[in-house]
Scaffold this motif. Structure first.
Motif, PDB file in Angstrom:
ATOM      1  N   LYS A  97     -17.160 100.975  74.216  1.00  0.00           N
ATOM      2  CA  LYS A  97     -15.918 101.224  74.940  1.00  0.00           C
ATOM      3  C   LYS A  97     -15.693 102.727  75.135  1.00  0.00           C
TER       4      LYS A  97
ATOM      5  N   CYS B 257     -13.506  99.866  79.225  1.00  0.00           N
ATOM      6  CA  CYS B 257     -13.003 101.158  79.682  1.00  0.00           C
ATOM      7  C   CYS B 257     -11.480 101.170  79.717  1.00  0.00           C
TER       8      CYS B 257
ATOM      9  N   ALA C 278     -10.818  98.146  84.535  1.00  0.00           N
ATOM     10  CA  ALA C 278     -10.441  99.017  83.422  1.00  0.00           C
ATOM     11  C   ALA C 278      -8.998  98.736  83.008  1.00  0.00           C
TER      12      ALA C 278
ATOM     13  N   ALA D 207     -18.453 102.224  84.397  1.00  0.00           N
ATOM     14  CA  ALA D 207     -18.284 101.389  83.201  1.00  0.00           C
ATOM     15  C   ALA D 207     -18.463  99.924  83.596  1.00  0.00           C
TER      16      ALA D 207
END
Ligand SMILES: *Cc1c(COP(=O)(O)O)cnc(C)c1O
Length: 366
Positions: free
Chosen positions: A113, A137, A158, A130
């Motif tokens: 992460k 993320c 995210a 990501a």
């Protein structure tokens, strides 16, 4: 090797770190190799400079085939300047350069992460890479960020945290979260600059392996100032060019701490909002490094007014270049710089971000 300019401490690049043990800012020492003849047979993306990017294994590369953006002549205030079309990146800004390398490193380190904070575009870029790398993320942004950028970050999957107050308040919130996570910060994490430096390689290759006389870049947190300096230094170290181009760094007059510092003045933040939200950075953490890059290149800082930004935005969009207002600040800087330099000088600059990101802001200007 990571190293701290301040404490002179060194750490291995295989460490899961983004700062030194005593909290100091780190830089990267890495012998970048550039092979012009090898590049020719490779895909037109920034990974064509493979031996210059400190990622060990190819299978960790997180890429959308970004980079090698067109370098085309654009008329600015009646003169022709070569402009890199970095508004054409996958996420709509040049931040993909840094995000591709930084998130490749995160993958190489087995990070699960990342957290990050930005005024928008770096958050979009890190969130996209990501998603591609399947790394969780979390992005922190000031609550007044352009809604288009917020939507983009959320759509990439995210977790989005809108922080009230200034850009610095956002940085503080992210910094706290970063104590337990890998900080994919474009300011703190030095791998980001190993991506932004590729703009120098590309410009040089697109000029048949010659250096320009000057490069005009924005200066907020300095990812392009520092990136350009590292990139051109690598080209000099590889004997491809012999002279560092002048780095001309552009700030918005409403938020120009670097210009003040470089002139030995104290900066007083009046907290006024500039159209150039992407460079409204009152306390850039790498301020000393940014000033060092500009000074060592023989360059200078220039500030531009809100009206100059607006005039440049209109001048560019009316030639068909739909850029975001922050990008127009750099072009306003080009225009100012041109008025004081030799007409034979080879000057390059870039469009940093796509106008589609700032629809609401642009609507208000119409
Ligand atoms: C990030 C950004 C900048 C400024 O870059 P810094 O690294 O903060 O100096 C300029 N324009 C756009 C569109 C950006 O996203």
């Amino acid at each position: 090797m990571f190293y701290s300019e301040k404490s002179k401490k060194e750490y291995s690049l295989t460490d899961q770190r983004w700062r030194g043990d005593d909290g100091e800012i780190l830089r990267i020492k890495f012998e970048a190799k550039i092979f012009p003849e090898k590049c020719l047979n490779r895909k037109p993306n920034l990974w064509r400079y493979r031996e210059a990017i400190p990622i060990v294994h190819d299978q960790h590369i997180v890429s959308f085939d970004e980079g090698f953006t067109p370098l085309i002549p654009v008329k600015i205030s009646g003169k022709v300047v070569l402009i890199k079309q970095d508004q054409l990146f996958t996420t709509g800004s040049y931040k993909d350069r840094g995000a591709s390398v930084l998130m490749s490193k995160a993958k190489e380190l087995g990070i699960a992460k990342v957290v990050q904070d930005s005024s928008g575009n770096a958050g979009c870029a890190v969130a996209a890479y990501a998603a591609k790398a399947k790394i969780a993320c979390e992005i922190f942004v000031p609550s007044n960020t352009s809604p288009g950028k917020l939507a983009q970050i959320e759509m990439y999957g995210a977790k989005l945290n809108k922080v009230p107050g200034s850009r610095e308040d956002t940085a503080k919130a992210a910094f706290k979260a970063a104590s337990e996570n890998y900080y994919a910060s474009h300011c703190w994490n030095p791998f980001f600059f190993q991506g932004t430096k590729t703009i120098a390689y590309e410009i040089c290759e697109q000029l048949a392996w010659k250096a320009p006389d000057a490069i005009v870049v924005p200066a907020g947190n300095g990812t392009l100032v520092i990136g350009a300096f590292i990139g051109f230094s690598d080209l000099i170290a590889n004997n491809i060019i012999s002279k560092m181009p002048k780095i001309i760094a552009i700030q918005a007059e409403l938020c120009a701490p670097l210009l003040s510092l470089a002139e030995g003045k104290t900066f007083i933040n009046k907290g006024a909002d500039t159209l150039a939200e992407g460079i409204a950075i009152a306390t850039p953490i790498r301020a000393n490094e940014i000033i060092e890059c500009v000074n060592n290149s023989g360059g200078q800082f220039i500030s531009v007014t809100e009206n100059e930004i607006l005039v440049s935005l209109k001048e560019m969009t009316q030639q068909g270049y739909y850029i975001e207002p922050t990008s127009a600040a750099t072009i306003a800087g080009v225009s100012k710089y041109l008025s004081g330099c030799e007409s034979t000088a080879l000057i390059v600059s870039l469009f940093t971000g796509n106008g589609l990101k700032s629809t609401e802001k642009i609507l208000k200007l119409l």
